[in-house]
Design a protein around this motif. Structure first.
Motif, PDB file in Angstrom:
ATOM      1  N   ARG A   1     -13.897 135.716  34.199  1.00  0.00           N
ATOM      2  CA  ARG A   1     -13.840 135.741  32.790  1.00  0.00           C
ATOM      3  C   ARG A   1     -14.845 136.335  32.018  1.00  0.00           C
ATOM      4  NH1 ARG A   1     -12.560 130.921  28.474  1.00  0.00           N
ATOM      5  NH2 ARG A   1     -12.626 132.122  26.651  1.00  0.00           N
ATOM      6  N   ALA A   2     -15.977 135.907  32.355  1.00  0.00           N
ATOM      7  CA  ALA A   2     -16.971 136.354  31.642  1.00  0.00           C
ATOM      8  C   ALA A   2     -17.173 137.961  31.771  1.00  0.00           C
ATOM      9  CB  ALA A   2     -18.395 135.626  31.975  1.00  0.00           C
ATOM     10  N   ILE A   3     -17.102 138.366  32.857  1.00  0.00           N
ATOM     11  CA  ILE A   3     -17.456 139.854  33.403  1.00  0.00           C
ATOM     12  C   ILE A   3     -16.350 140.650  32.686  1.00  0.00           C
ATOM     13  CG2 ILE A   3     -17.063 141.293  35.396  1.00  0.00           C
ATOM     14  CD1 ILE A   3     -18.075 139.238  37.170  1.00  0.00           C
ATOM     15  N   LYS A   4     -14.994 140.129  32.522  1.00  0.00           N
ATOM     16  CA  LYS A   4     -14.103 140.987  31.729  1.00  0.00           C
ATOM     17  C   LYS A   4     -14.263 140.643  30.378  1.00  0.00           C
ATOM     18  CE  LYS A   4      -8.864 141.227  31.568  1.00  0.00           C
ATOM     19  NZ  LYS A   4      -8.880 142.660  32.195  1.00  0.00           N
ATOM     20  N   ASP A   5     -14.625 139.603  29.890  1.00  0.00           N
ATOM     21  CA  ASP A   5     -14.598 139.423  28.553  1.00  0.00           C
ATOM     22  C   ASP A   5     -15.651 140.317  27.836  1.00  0.00           C
ATOM     23  OD1 ASP A   5     -12.648 137.780  28.411  1.00  0.00           O
ATOM     24  OD2 ASP A   5     -13.694 135.919  28.130  1.00  0.00           O
ATOM     25  N   THR A   6     -16.799 140.359  28.622  1.00  0.00           N
ATOM     26  CA  THR A   6     -18.009 141.498  28.269  1.00  0.00           C
ATOM     27  C   THR A   6     -17.802 142.981  28.762  1.00  0.00           C
ATOM     28  OG1 THR A   6     -19.198 140.775  30.389  1.00  0.00           O
ATOM     29  CG2 THR A   6     -19.627 139.552  28.315  1.00  0.00           C
TER      30      THR A   6
END
Length: 310
Positions: free
Chosen positions: A19-24
């Motif tokens: 999620r963090a990779i996608k959200d950034t």
């Protein structure tokens, strides 16, 4: 947009990294796990290449590099004892590493990684998400601003119930997880040292497979701590609610409220790393030393004890 790879895609914590990779607004090129239950990837990066063998994953990363595709980061969500090797692999690949805590199990591993970091010119980042929690940040600001001649009195209690599977998994093997103080406590010990300063005393009263307790004295605080994965250790009022987790930090008889605000801390961690403000080896070293000492010292029956073991 930065290019990521992820090791440990089937693990409990992996979805927070995905999620963090996608959200950034970045992309995942490849992922690895020896277990193939990784359908969660469809919600984030369905087109990422997936491998169940390290050798094929490593070869793929090498091919990407030779074909001109630069890998910027490798996110590491593997069992604790593998972090050291996977960090080294990331840096050898020309990427920075983003590794779950504990970064490594032993203090001397930090020194060795520092050498590799210098040689490679790449950075090692770790996830210390409590340092980004709004309530914890506010507490640190308050502690830093206050001038007092006496130390704070702190009681830390964390009970997170685990089933029989825990002992069978790598988490139940101290040589792989570092034991309960490392596996469920290291982020709390990092937080305490970040807020209250250098460790002055570290005493262990209880160290068993399912619980540990002791006393830590910092520059600014005296801390009695208790950690457990045994649901029988839960206070009755928590059991009556049907809950299986109890988290409490009491400072001078005032409860610190930080039950909310955890959902996006990995994304915040990635945002800071991408801005050049991540937490590195030096930030991790104190808590790694604390849990190493807890794991390797003799238990004693003296000193101030947590109320749960009186």
């Amino acid at each position: 947009m930065k290019n990521f790879a992820l090791i440990g895609a089937a693990g409990y914590i992996a979805p927070r990294h995905l999620r963090a990779i996608k959200d950034t607004n970045n992309t995942l090129l490849a992922a690895l796990d020896k277990f193939d239950s990784v359908g969660v990837m469809d919600s984030y990066f369905p087109n990422a290449n997936f491998f169940v063998e390290f050798e094929r994953f490593d070869r793929h990363i090498e091919k990407l590099k030779r074909n001109g595709t630069h890998l910027d980061y490798v996110s590491i969500c593997t069992p604790n004892y593998l972090h050291d090797a996977h960090i080294r692999m990331a840096l050898r690949s020309g990427a920075d590493a983003i590794c779950e805590k504990p970064l490594v199990l032993n203090p001397w591993n930090v020194d060795a990684l520092a050498d590799i970091e210098r040689e490679s010119g790449k950075k090692i980042h770790t996830i210390l998400q409590l340092r980004l929690h709004p309530s914890i940040i506010a507490l640190k600001k308050k502690m830093d601003a206050e001038k007092r001649n006496t130390k704070y009195e702190v009681d830390l209690t964390y009970i997170t119930s685990r089933g029989k599977w825990y002992d069978i998994s790598w988490k139940g093997d101290e040589s792989k997880s570092g034991g309960i103080a490392t596996n469920i406590g290291i982020h709390f010990f990092d937080m305490l040292s970040w807020i209250f300063g250098a460790v002055q005393e570290n005493i262990v009263h209880v160290r068993e497979k399912d619980r540990a307790a002791g006393y830590l004295e910092f520059e600014k605080a005296r801390v009695r701590w208790f950690l457990s994965i045994d649901e029988n250790a839960l206070p009755n009022f928590i059991k009556e609610k049907g809950q299986r987790t109890f988290r409490s930090i009491n400072i001078d008889n005032v409860e610190l409220e930080f039950s909310d605000g955890f959902t996006d801390l990995h994304t915040k961690s990635y945002q800071e790393i991408l801005k050049g403000n991540g937490f590195g080896l030096n930030d991790s070293s104190t808590s790694i030393q604390i849990v190493h000492d807890i794991r390797n010292q003799e238990k004693v029956n003296v000193g101030e004890k947590h109320a749960f073991i009186l």
